[in-house]
Scaffold this motif. Structure first.
Motif, PDB file in Angstrom:
ATOM      1  N   ARG A   1       0.845  -1.191   0.000  1.00  0.00           N
ATOM      2  CA  ARG A   1       0.000   0.000   0.000  1.00  0.00           C
ATOM      3  C   ARG A   1       0.881   1.242   0.000  1.00  0.00           C
ATOM      4  O   ARG A   1       1.891   1.300   0.686  1.00  0.00           O
ATOM      5  CB  ARG A   1      -0.874  -0.037   1.260  1.00  0.00           C
ATOM      6  N   HIS A   2       0.481   2.224  -0.798  1.00  0.00           N
ATOM      7  CA  HIS A   2       1.060   3.549  -0.692  1.00  0.00           C
ATOM      8  C   HIS A   2      -0.048   4.553  -0.987  1.00  0.00           C
ATOM      9  O   HIS A   2      -1.180   4.163  -1.257  1.00  0.00           O
ATOM     10  CB  HIS A   2       2.283   3.727  -1.612  1.00  0.00           C
ATOM     11  N   TYR A   3       0.270   5.799  -0.903  1.00  0.00           N
ATOM     12  CA  TYR A   3      -0.743   6.838  -1.077  1.00  0.00           C
ATOM     13  C   TYR A   3      -0.331   7.761  -2.208  1.00  0.00           C
ATOM     14  O   TYR A   3       0.830   8.144  -2.309  1.00  0.00           O
ATOM     15  CB  TYR A   3      -0.937   7.616   0.232  1.00  0.00           C
ATOM     16  N   ALA A   4      -1.290   8.096  -3.063  1.00  0.00           N
ATOM     17  CA  ALA A   4      -1.050   9.004  -4.180  1.00  0.00           C
ATOM     18  C   ALA A   4      -1.859  10.268  -3.926  1.00  0.00           C
ATOM     19  O   ALA A   4      -3.015  10.200  -3.526  1.00  0.00           O
ATOM     20  CB  ALA A   4      -1.467   8.365  -5.499  1.00  0.00           C
ATOM     21  N   GLY A   5      -1.236  11.394  -4.171  1.00  0.00           N
ATOM     22  CA  GLY A   5      -1.916  12.657  -3.919  1.00  0.00           C
ATOM     23  C   GLY A   5      -1.972  13.528  -5.139  1.00  0.00           C
ATOM     24  O   GLY A   5      -1.491  13.168  -6.210  1.00  0.00           O
ATOM     25  N   ARG A   6      -2.539  14.683  -4.951  1.00  0.00           N
ATOM     26  CA  ARG A   6      -2.684  15.574  -6.092  1.00  0.00           C
ATOM     27  C   ARG A   6      -1.361  16.197  -6.473  1.00  0.00           C
ATOM     28  O   ARG A   6      -1.184  16.652  -7.583  1.00  0.00           O
ATOM     29  CB  ARG A   6      -3.717  16.639  -5.815  1.00  0.00           C
ATOM     30  N   ILE A   7      -0.389  16.217  -5.542  1.00  0.00           N
ATOM     31  CA  ILE A   7       0.896  16.807  -5.877  1.00  0.00           C
ATOM     32  C   ILE A   7       1.954  15.727  -6.101  1.00  0.00           C
ATOM     33  O   ILE A   7       2.645  15.723  -7.090  1.00  0.00           O
ATOM     34  CB  ILE A   7       1.356  17.779  -4.775  1.00  0.00           C
ATOM     35  N   THR A   8       2.044  14.791  -5.181  1.00  0.00           N
ATOM     36  CA  THR A   8       3.107  13.794  -5.282  1.00  0.00           C
ATOM     37  C   THR A   8       2.687  12.503  -4.584  1.00  0.00           C
ATOM     38  O   THR A   8       1.845  12.526  -3.694  1.00  0.00           O
ATOM     39  CB  THR A   8       4.409  14.332  -4.661  1.00  0.00           C
ATOM     40  N   ASP A   9       3.279  11.415  -4.989  1.00  0.00           N
ATOM     41  CA  ASP A   9       3.061  10.155  -4.289  1.00  0.00           C
ATOM     42  C   ASP A   9       3.786  10.218  -2.954  1.00  0.00           C
ATOM     43  O   ASP A   9       4.776  10.916  -2.790  1.00  0.00           O
ATOM     44  CB  ASP A   9       3.603   8.977  -5.111  1.00  0.00           C
ATOM     45  N   HIS A  10       3.289   9.457  -2.008  1.00  0.00           N
ATOM     46  CA  HIS A  10       3.864   9.510  -0.678  1.00  0.00           C
ATOM     47  C   HIS A  10       3.569   8.211   0.047  1.00  0.00           C
ATOM     48  O   HIS A  10       2.559   7.574  -0.208  1.00  0.00           O
ATOM     49  CB  HIS A  10       3.228  10.688   0.079  1.00  0.00           C
ATOM     50  N   CYS A  11       4.439   7.816   0.950  1.00  0.00           N
ATOM     51  CA  CYS A  11       4.227   6.573   1.699  1.00  0.00           C
ATOM     52  C   CYS A  11       3.265   6.769   2.863  1.00  0.00           C
ATOM     53  O   CYS A  11       2.715   5.804   3.389  1.00  0.00           O
ATOM     54  CB  CYS A  11       5.550   6.006   2.190  1.00  0.00           C
ATOM     55  N   ASN A  12       3.030   8.001   3.285  1.00  0.00           N
ATOM     56  CA  ASN A  12       2.132   8.278   4.407  1.00  0.00           C
ATOM     57  C   ASN A  12       0.852   8.928   3.922  1.00  0.00           C
ATOM     58  O   ASN A  12       0.853   9.712   2.986  1.00  0.00           O
ATOM     59  CB  ASN A  12       2.801   9.211   5.418  1.00  0.00           C
ATOM     60  N   ARG A  13      -0.240   8.610   4.611  1.00  0.00           N
ATOM     61  CA  ARG A  13      -1.518   9.196   4.235  1.00  0.00           C
ATOM     62  C   ARG A  13      -1.604  10.636   4.734  1.00  0.00           C
ATOM     63  O   ARG A  13      -0.774  11.106   5.465  1.00  0.00           O
ATOM     64  CB  ARG A  13      -2.659   8.360   4.776  1.00  0.00           C
ATOM     65  N   GLY A  14      -2.665  11.302   4.335  1.00  0.00           N
ATOM     66  CA  GLY A  14      -2.868  12.695   4.726  1.00  0.00           C
ATOM     67  C   GLY A  14      -2.625  13.609   3.541  1.00  0.00           C
ATOM     68  O   GLY A  14      -2.178  13.187   2.486  1.00  0.00           O
ATOM     69  N   GLY A  15      -2.934  14.852   3.696  1.00  0.00           N
ATOM     70  CA  GLY A  15      -2.678  15.815   2.627  1.00  0.00           C
ATOM     71  C   GLY A  15      -3.430  15.512   1.357  1.00  0.00           C
ATOM     72  O   GLY A  15      -2.895  15.648   0.265  1.00  0.00           O
ATOM     73  N   ARG A  16      -4.675  15.071   1.498  1.00  0.00           N
ATOM     74  CA  ARG A  16      -5.529  14.735   0.347  1.00  0.00           C
ATOM     75  C   ARG A  16      -4.957  13.613  -0.520  1.00  0.00           C
ATOM     76  O   ARG A  16      -5.173  13.562  -1.713  1.00  0.00           O
ATOM     77  CB  ARG A  16      -5.786  15.971  -0.510  1.00  0.00           C
ATOM     78  N   ARG A  17      -4.237  12.709   0.113  1.00  0.00           N
ATOM     79  CA  ARG A  17      -3.706  11.558  -0.621  1.00  0.00           C
ATOM     80  C   ARG A  17      -4.669  10.403  -0.487  1.00  0.00           C
ATOM     81  O   ARG A  17      -5.315  10.230   0.536  1.00  0.00           O
ATOM     82  CB  ARG A  17      -2.329  11.188  -0.085  1.00  0.00           C
ATOM     83  N   LEU A  18      -4.753   9.585  -1.523  1.00  0.00           N
ATOM     84  CA  LEU A  18      -5.667   8.449  -1.557  1.00  0.00           C
ATOM     85  C   LEU A  18      -4.876   7.156  -1.653  1.00  0.00           C
ATOM     86  O   LEU A  18      -3.796   7.105  -2.236  1.00  0.00           O
ATOM     87  CB  LEU A  18      -6.619   8.573  -2.748  1.00  0.00           C
ATOM     88  N   ALA A  19      -5.448   6.096  -1.116  1.00  0.00           N
ATOM     89  CA  ALA A  19      -4.768   4.804  -1.071  1.00  0.00           C
ATOM     90  C   ALA A  19      -4.646   4.187  -2.458  1.00  0.00           C
ATOM     91  O   ALA A  19      -5.549   4.274  -3.290  1.00  0.00           O
ATOM     92  CB  ALA A  19      -5.529   3.848  -0.164  1.00  0.00           C
ATOM     93  N   VAL A  20      -3.492   3.578  -2.694  1.00  0.00           N
ATOM     94  CA  VAL A  20      -3.225   2.784  -3.882  1.00  0.00           C
ATOM     95  C   VAL A  20      -2.721   1.439  -3.376  1.00  0.00           C
ATOM     96  O   VAL A  20      -1.819   1.384  -2.546  1.00  0.00           O
ATOM     97  CB  VAL A  20      -2.152   3.439  -4.784  1.00  0.00           C
ATOM     98  N   TYR A  21      -3.334   0.357  -3.851  1.00  0.00           N
ATOM     99  CA  TYR A  21      -2.934  -0.974  -3.423  1.00  0.00           C
ATOM    100  C   TYR A  21      -2.325  -1.712  -4.599  1.00  0.00           C
ATOM    101  O   TYR A  21      -2.803  -1.615  -5.726  1.00  0.00           O
ATOM    102  CB  TYR A  21      -4.145  -1.762  -2.901  1.00  0.00           C
ATOM    103  N   ARG A  22      -1.262  -2.450  -4.319  1.00  0.00           N
ATOM    104  CA  ARG A  22      -0.617  -3.257  -5.355  1.00  0.00           C
ATOM    105  C   ARG A  22      -0.600  -4.706  -4.893  1.00  0.00           C
ATOM    106  O   ARG A  22      -0.027  -5.030  -3.857  1.00  0.00           O
ATOM    107  CB  ARG A  22       0.795  -2.782  -5.631  1.00  0.00           C
ATOM    108  N   VAL A  23      -1.251  -5.554  -5.663  1.00  0.00           N
ATOM    109  CA  VAL A  23      -1.267  -6.991  -5.383  1.00  0.00           C
ATOM    110  C   VAL A  23      -0.058  -7.586  -6.097  1.00  0.00           C
ATOM    111  O   VAL A  23       0.155  -7.335  -7.286  1.00  0.00           O
ATOM    112  CB  VAL A  23      -2.569  -7.643  -5.904  1.00  0.00           C
ATOM    113  N   ASP A  24       0.738  -8.352  -5.359  1.00  0.00           N
ATOM    114  CA  ASP A  24       1.906  -8.975  -5.972  1.00  0.00           C
ATOM    115  C   ASP A  24       1.468  -9.862  -7.135  1.00  0.00           C
ATOM    116  O   ASP A  24       0.455 -10.574  -7.025  1.00  0.00           O
ATOM    117  CB  ASP A  24       2.678  -9.798  -4.944  1.00  0.00           C
TER     118      ASP A  24
END
Length: 166
Positions: free
Chosen positions: A129-152
């Motif tokens: 899991r990581h979080y993608a936002g309107r400005i940049t991807d990020h490992c932490n949530r917050g700042g209007r970031r949304l979850a992105v899940y990657r299944v191996d």
């Protein structure tokens, strides 16, 4: 999955979930839905395209997952208790208002349950899991970031190898 399990099957996935989750069946349902929403590279989110009566709508992945699982709780005995609490909080017995507030509350509870299930999937090594936002991807949530899940990919192949999940 671990390095000792190069090609997981459904049995090894369920075994990993049983060890990592207090609700392995629910986590497996969430994994199946994430696999359904995932692209060929195994990544799902942050948005899912939903076709409705009024055309296509873009919904966050976590909202989509919660909406997909909402019918499972519709006949739950706890729903009647939740309905009574919502009606008392609103101070109204208007069925339309109570049902709208109940749907909103059930969706919020569903999103929290999805987040817990995804944490179990991450703990089991089946999803990253990581979080993608309107400005940049990020490992932490917050700042209007949304979850992105990657299944191996091996897990994705094991889930998608069956025409229907049992």
């Amino acid at each position: 999955m671990t390095a000792t399990t190069p090609r997981p099957d459904l049995g090894s996935i369920l075994s990993a979930l049983a060890a990592a989750s207090s609700r392995p069946r629910y986590a497996f349902l969430v994994l199946g839905l994430i696999a359904e929403a995932a692209r060929a590279d195994g990544q799902a989110g942050p948005w899912v395209q939903v076709r409705g009566e009024e055309g296509a709508e873009r919904v966050s992945l976590r909202d989509w997952l919660a909406r997909q699982l909402l019918p499972l709780a519709a006949r739950d005995r706890r729903r009647a208790g939740l309905r009574a609490k919502v009606a008392a909080r609103l101070g109204s017995n208007d069925p339309d208002r109570v049902e709208a507030a109940l749907a909103e509350e059930a969706l919020a509870i569903g999103k929290a349950n999805v987040s817990r299930a995804v944490s179990d999937l991450v703990r089991a090594g089946l999803v990253r899991r990581h979080y993608a936002g309107r400005i940049t991807d990020h490992c932490n949530r917050g700042g209007r970031r949304l979850a992105v899940y990657r299944v191996d990919p091996p897990v994705l192949n094991a889930i998608r190898s069956r025409p229907t999940l049992v």
